[in-house]
Scaffold this active site. Structure first.
Site, PDB file in Angstrom:
ATOM      1  N   LYS A  31      -4.542  23.790-123.948  1.00 13.76           N
ATOM      2  CA  LYS A  31      -3.429  24.521-123.356  1.00 13.76           C
ATOM      3  C   LYS A  31      -3.176  25.869-124.024  1.00 13.76           C
ATOM      4  O   LYS A  31      -2.673  26.794-123.391  1.00 13.76           O
ATOM      5  CB  LYS A  31      -2.154  23.675-123.423  1.00 13.76           C
ATOM      6  CG  LYS A  31      -2.183  22.444-122.520  1.00 13.76           C
ATOM      7  CD  LYS A  31      -0.930  21.606-122.698  1.00 13.76           C
ATOM      8  CE  LYS A  31      -0.929  20.418-121.757  1.00 13.76           C
ATOM      9  NZ  LYS A  31      -0.756  20.819-120.348  1.00 13.76           N
ATOM     10  N   SER A  44       1.335  21.629-110.299  1.00 11.85           N
ATOM     11  CA  SER A  44       1.645  20.554-111.237  1.00 11.85           C
ATOM     12  C   SER A  44       2.870  19.796-110.744  1.00 11.85           C
ATOM     13  O   SER A  44       3.868  20.412-110.365  1.00 11.85           O
ATOM     14  CB  SER A  44       1.925  21.119-112.634  1.00 11.85           C
ATOM     15  OG  SER A  44       2.458  20.114-113.465  1.00 11.85           O
ATOM     16  N   TYR A  73     -12.231  17.283-116.579  1.00 12.21           N
ATOM     17  CA  TYR A  73     -11.217  16.992-117.589  1.00 12.21           C
ATOM     18  C   TYR A  73     -11.186  15.489-117.874  1.00 12.21           C
ATOM     19  O   TYR A  73     -11.732  15.022-118.863  1.00 12.21           O
ATOM     20  CB  TYR A  73      -9.844  17.522-117.181  1.00 12.21           C
ATOM     21  CG  TYR A  73      -8.749  17.316-118.214  1.00 12.21           C
ATOM     22  CD1 TYR A  73      -8.938  16.545-119.361  1.00 12.21           C
ATOM     23  CD2 TYR A  73      -7.505  17.897-118.052  1.00 12.21           C
ATOM     24  CE1 TYR A  73      -7.937  16.361-120.306  1.00 12.21           C
ATOM     25  CE2 TYR A  73      -6.493  17.721-118.988  1.00 12.21           C
ATOM     26  CZ  TYR A  73      -6.711  16.950-120.110  1.00 12.21           C
ATOM     27  OH  TYR A  73      -5.711  16.774-121.034  1.00 12.21           O
TER      28      TYR A  73
END
Length: 344
Positions: free
Chosen positions: A68, A180, A323
């Site tokens: 991140k 998100s 991911y």
């Protein structure tokens, strides 16, 4: 590395998922510093792809969310990715949602997270990017940007523009994350009126930044899998209207159909991993049917094998990102997917 990872995984899975995540990245950094990663992982696969004026060394990238804050760029690059996407970063630092906020569902090879854009802020991230050898050597690095949780949804454009201005000089491309499920009301930005307004603002801001820096950086949009056909067509049309360069499909899902009855299956957050594969492919096919060759698609969601990566390309994607598959299959998934795509 997969054989070694299969030995490590049971131990890692005894730890809290977020703790295991951080520990793995720290050890990856140590291995990279001592030159061990190059001995442990497969040699990067060369399979150049040119999209949006960018030369991608191979079509397998790292999805946003794993790094991140840009703290692990060089060690992640050593795993053989063709490109990295870091973030999501916001204009100001924020802690994200309360812990625990990440849950494994091993039966489904899935993860649920409600991290909430926890990050050190965009300026700290930019500083780290500048210090990375990968960036200094011209590696393809995307910056994924979002809005702060305290910013009202009506003012979201100001946060995206502030983040875009901060990363513009150092990013190979910029991804606008409006999908998100872990920031309140964020997905409302996928609705027609709000999306039109946001994309218009971003297009105007990009024109100003292009004039300032003398280069037009590609803008990508990351969308959710929880969209119907009309939503997908609307988004596709707006992408073309406002000069967005590519679309990333997809983010995590809020559906729990595939994990009903499993431990942690009803936890709030976005579900990723194997259960999102089909939903992601459906969105990719619908986008491809609407966009044709006018705008490339980056496929992400449920890639746990080379065959899964090929499936994304067959559905209409030009590149893929990983991911959750890395959590379940280990670092050799990168070369497995790259080899599968080179052979297809």
């Amino acid at each position: 590395m997969i054989d070694r990872y299969s030995l490590l995984r049971p131990w890692l899975f005894c730890l809290d998922p977020e703790q295991a995540h951080n520990l793995t990245l720290k050890n990856l950094d140590r291995a990279q510093r001592f030159g061990l990663l190059q001995r442990l992982v497969s040699k990067p696969i060369a399979d150049p792809q040119n999209l949006c004026g960018i030369e991608f060394p191979n079509p397998v990238g790292l999805a946003a969310g794993l790094d991140k804050d840009g703290k692990h760029i060089d060690s992640l690059a050593a795993l053989g990715f063709g490109f990295l996407e870091i973030g999501t970063v916001t204009p100001r630092p924020q802690a994200g949602n309360p812990k625990p906020r990440m849950f494994r569902l091993p039966q489904a090879e899935a993860i649920i997270n409600r991290m909430g854009f926890n990050n050190d802020g965009v300026e700290a991230c930019v500083s780290r990017v500048r210090q990375s050898i990968f960036w200094q050597r011209g590696g393809v690095l995307g910056l994924n940007i979002g809005k702060n949780a305290i910013t009202p949804i009506e003012d979201a454009a100001s946060d995206y523009i502030a983040a875009m201005e901060a990363v513009y000089e150092i990013a190979t491309y910029i991804t606008v994350n409006i999908s998100s499920p872990n920031t309140q009301n964020l997905r409302a930005l996928q609705g027609e009126d709000m999306l039109r307004s946001l994309l218009r603002s971003l297009d105007d801001a990009r024109k100003r930044l292009s004039d300032r820096y003398g280069v037009r950086k590609p803008l990508f949009l990351k969308i959710a899998p929880d969209l119907d056909q009309n939503d997908i067509h609307l988004i596709a049309d707006l992408l073309m209207e406002f000069n967005i360069d590519a679309v990333i499909a997809t983010n995590t899902t809020i559906s729990r159909e595939a994990v009903t009855g499993m431990q942690y299956g009803e936890e709030t957050g976005g579900l990723s991993g194997a259960p999102v594969r089909i939903a992601s492919n459906i969105v990719i096919r619908a986008l491809k049917a609407r966009l044709g060759v006018q705008l490339p698609i980056i496929g992400v969601g449920g890639i746990l094998s080379g065959a899964d990566a090929r499936e994304k390309i067959m559905a209409g994607a030009s590149l893929v990102q990983l991911y959750s598959g890395l959590i379940y299959k280990g670092p050799d998934l990168v070369s497995e997917c790259a080899k599968a795509l080179r052979q297809s």
